[in-house]
Enzyme design. Structure first.
Site, PDB file in Angstrom:
ATOM      1  CG  ASP A  39       3.747  -2.291  -9.127  1.00 50.48           C
ATOM      2  OD1 ASP A  39       3.857  -1.094  -8.785  1.00 50.48           O
ATOM      3  OD2 ASP A  39       2.648  -2.794  -9.505  1.00 50.48           O
ATOM      4  CG  ASN A  91       4.259   4.081  -2.694  1.00 56.53           C
ATOM      5  OD1 ASN A  91       3.786   5.196  -2.507  1.00 56.53           O
ATOM      6  ND2 ASN A  91       4.123   3.434  -3.864  1.00 56.53           N
ATOM      7  CE1 TYR A 157      -5.819   5.206   0.486  1.00 54.16           C
ATOM      8  CE2 TYR A 157      -6.436   7.245   1.583  1.00 54.16           C
ATOM      9  CZ  TYR A 157      -5.559   6.526   0.792  1.00 54.16           C
ATOM     10  OH  TYR A 157      -4.411   7.129   0.299  1.00 54.16           O
ATOM     11  CB  THR A 192      -0.671   9.281  -8.652  1.00 55.36           C
ATOM     12  OG1 THR A 192      -1.841   8.908  -7.910  1.00 55.36           O
ATOM     13  CG2 THR A 192       0.277  10.072  -7.762  1.00 55.36           C
TER      14      THR A 192
HETATM   15  P1  NAD Z   1      -1.069   4.555  -7.853  1.00 53.79           P
HETATM   16  O1  NAD Z   1      -2.350   3.812  -7.964  1.00 53.79           O
HETATM   17  O2  NAD Z   1      -0.811   5.653  -8.804  1.00 53.79           O
HETATM   18  O3  NAD Z   1       0.159   3.517  -7.896  1.00 53.79           O
HETATM   19  C1  NAD Z   1       0.146   2.422  -6.992  1.00 53.79           C
HETATM   20  C2  NAD Z   1       1.154   1.366  -7.436  1.00 53.79           C
HETATM   21  O4  NAD Z   1       1.063   0.300  -6.475  1.00 53.79           O
HETATM   22  C3  NAD Z   1       0.823   0.756  -8.796  1.00 53.79           C
HETATM   23  O5  NAD Z   1       2.016   0.570  -9.535  1.00 53.79           O
HETATM   24  C4  NAD Z   1       0.162  -0.591  -8.452  1.00 53.79           C
HETATM   25  O6  NAD Z   1       0.363  -1.587  -9.447  1.00 53.79           O
HETATM   26  C5  NAD Z   1       0.875  -0.932  -7.147  1.00 53.79           C
HETATM   27  N1  NAD Z   1       0.066  -1.817  -6.312  1.00 53.79           N
HETATM   28  C6  NAD Z   1      -1.229  -1.620  -5.913  1.00 53.79           C
HETATM   29  N2  NAD Z   1      -1.649  -2.659  -5.187  1.00 53.79           N
HETATM   30  C7  NAD Z   1      -0.608  -3.522  -5.105  1.00 53.79           C
HETATM   31  C8  NAD Z   1      -0.433  -4.785  -4.489  1.00 53.79           C
HETATM   32  N3  NAD Z   1      -1.420  -5.385  -3.815  1.00 53.79           N
HETATM   33  N4  NAD Z   1       0.769  -5.399  -4.589  1.00 53.79           N
HETATM   34  C9  NAD Z   1       1.777  -4.824  -5.282  1.00 53.79           C
HETATM   35  N5  NAD Z   1       1.667  -3.629  -5.910  1.00 53.79           N
HETATM   36  C10 NAD Z   1       0.481  -2.991  -5.818  1.00 53.79           C
HETATM   37  O7  NAD Z   1      -0.988   5.104  -6.330  1.00 53.79           O
HETATM   38  P2  NAD Z   1      -0.323   6.456  -5.766  1.00 53.79           P
HETATM   39  O8  NAD Z   1      -1.294   7.554  -5.920  1.00 53.79           O
HETATM   40  O9  NAD Z   1       1.058   6.595  -6.294  1.00 53.79           O
HETATM   41  O10 NAD Z   1      -0.295   6.105  -4.207  1.00 53.79           O
HETATM   42  C11 NAD Z   1       0.863   5.544  -3.580  1.00 53.79           C
HETATM   43  C12 NAD Z   1       0.662   5.577  -2.077  1.00 53.79           C
HETATM   44  O11 NAD Z   1       0.455   6.930  -1.651  1.00 53.79           O
HETATM   45  C13 NAD Z   1      -0.550   4.788  -1.579  1.00 53.79           C
HETATM   46  O12 NAD Z   1      -0.240   4.176  -0.347  1.00 53.79           O
HETATM   47  C14 NAD Z   1      -1.609   5.854  -1.388  1.00 53.79           C
HETATM   48  O13 NAD Z   1      -2.584   5.490  -0.452  1.00 53.79           O
HETATM   49  C15 NAD Z   1      -0.755   7.012  -0.901  1.00 53.79           C
HETATM   50  N6  NAD Z   1      -1.379   8.316  -1.117  1.00 53.79           N
HETATM   51  C16 NAD Z   1      -1.798   8.701  -2.352  1.00 53.79           C
HETATM   52  C17 NAD Z   1      -2.424   9.930  -2.505  1.00 53.79           C
HETATM   53  C18 NAD Z   1      -2.921  10.423  -3.841  1.00 53.79           C
HETATM   54  O14 NAD Z   1      -3.678  11.417  -3.848  1.00 53.79           O
HETATM   55  N7  NAD Z   1      -2.540   9.830  -4.961  1.00 53.79           N
HETATM   56  C19 NAD Z   1      -2.604  10.753  -1.392  1.00 53.79           C
HETATM   57  C20 NAD Z   1      -2.175  10.322  -0.138  1.00 53.79           C
HETATM   58  C21 NAD Z   1      -1.550   9.096  -0.019  1.00 53.79           C
END
Ligand code: NAD
Length: 251
Positions: A39, A91, A157, A192
């Site tokens: 992270d 992720n 996205y 999240t």
């Molecule tokens: P979040 O924002 O809650 O957590 C993301 C984590 O990734 C954080 O800890 C952040 O510090 C880290 N991060 C972000 N950019 C980074 C980078 N450049 N380098 C290293 N670390 C980085 O996100 P989430 O909701 O848990 O989403 C996780 C994945 O699931 C993503 O790929 C997102 O697109 C996908 N997703 C999320 C949802 C949703 O509704 N939350 C739905 C579909 C898909």
């Protein structure tokens, strides 16, 4: 009989500091994997490491930005100090600004594509050879329901997540004979920090209304699918994208 066991191997989880990545990392560790928490947010990753260790699990932190070209190599190095690499969960992602395609700045466009899509290329090009050298493994990439349909205001996205689905298919075909399986998970909206940042009460209700089950997913519900695909129980599953969407796509 293959089981859901993921022990005796290391696992890389990018974006493990919060949300889905955190839930996946904790579930993998609870089932015996040694987890590299990647992270860019050091404090968040260290908090997850503390939680895993308190539960008797094994985890290491790698503070890295997945837009760097060498994050994948570094993560493999840290993983293999603990155990042979068997699992990689790509992720880390961001939603990006909400704007029509024609109003997206080049900087925002490239940032969203870089974090959500390019990082899978830089990750897998290090992860897959390391796994193949041990006779196999499993990669799980985080796509989205927006990797299967469009959405106004989210073109970067949507483009990135459709790319995740395609990259997953090609990487799976290229590695089907090596024992490395590559799959994707496409969640509907998940409660999240990503969603908390961009919603108020009205827009949260609008997101809920997209899901016939009448709520958003929890990060833990998405983690169950991810860990299934990462485990030996999914031994004949490769190249596919698995919905966890509360019925979103069934309408
Ligand atoms: P979040 O924002 O809650 O957590 C993301 C984590 O990734 C954080 O800890 C952040 O510090 C880290 N991060 C972000 N950019 C980074 C980078 N450049 N380098 C290293 N670390 C980085 O996100 P989430 O909701 O848990 O989403 C996780 C994945 O699931 C993503 O790929 C997102 O697109 C996908 N997703 C999320 C949802 C949703 O509704 N939350 C739905 C579909 C898909």
């Amino acid at each position: 009989m293959a089981t859901y066991d993921v022990a005796h191997r290391s696992a890389i989880v990018s974006g493990a500091g919060m949300g889905i990545g955190r839930a996946v990392a904790e579930l993998l560790a609870a089932n015996g994997a040694s987890v590299v928490l990647v992270d860019r947010d050091r404090a968040a990753a260290e908090a997850v490491r503390g939680e895993i260790r308190a539960q008797g699990g094994t985890a290491a932190v790698l503070v890295a930005d997945v837009t760097s070209s060498d994050w994948g190599t570094e993560a493999v190095r840290v993983a293999e100090e603990m155990a042979p690499l068997g699992i990689a969960i790509n992720n880390a992602g961001i939603s990006g600004p909400s704007a029509p395609l024609t109003q997206y700045t080049p900087e925002d466009w490239h940032r969203v594509i870089s974090i959500n899509l390019d990082s899978l290329y830089t990750g897998m090009r290090a992860q897959i050879p390391a796994m193949a050298a041990h006779g196999g493994g499993a990669v799980v990439n985080l796509a989205s329901i927006l990797g299967t349909v469009g959405q106004a205001g989210a073109s970067a996205y949507v483009t990135a997540k459709h790319g995740v689905v395609g990259m997953t298919k090609s990487a799976a075909l290229e590695n089907a004979a090596t024992g490395v399986r590559v799959n994707a998970v496409a969640p509907g909206y998940v409660h999240t920090p990503m969603i908390e940042k961009v919603t108020n009460a009205a827009s949260y209700a609008a997101l809920v209304s997209l899901h016939p089950m009448g709520r958003l997913a929890s990060a833990e519900e998405v983690a169950q699918m991810v860990v299934f695909l990462a485990s030996d129980a999914a031994g004949f599953v490769t190249g596919s994208t698995h919905l966890v969407d509360g019925g979103y796509s069934a309408r």
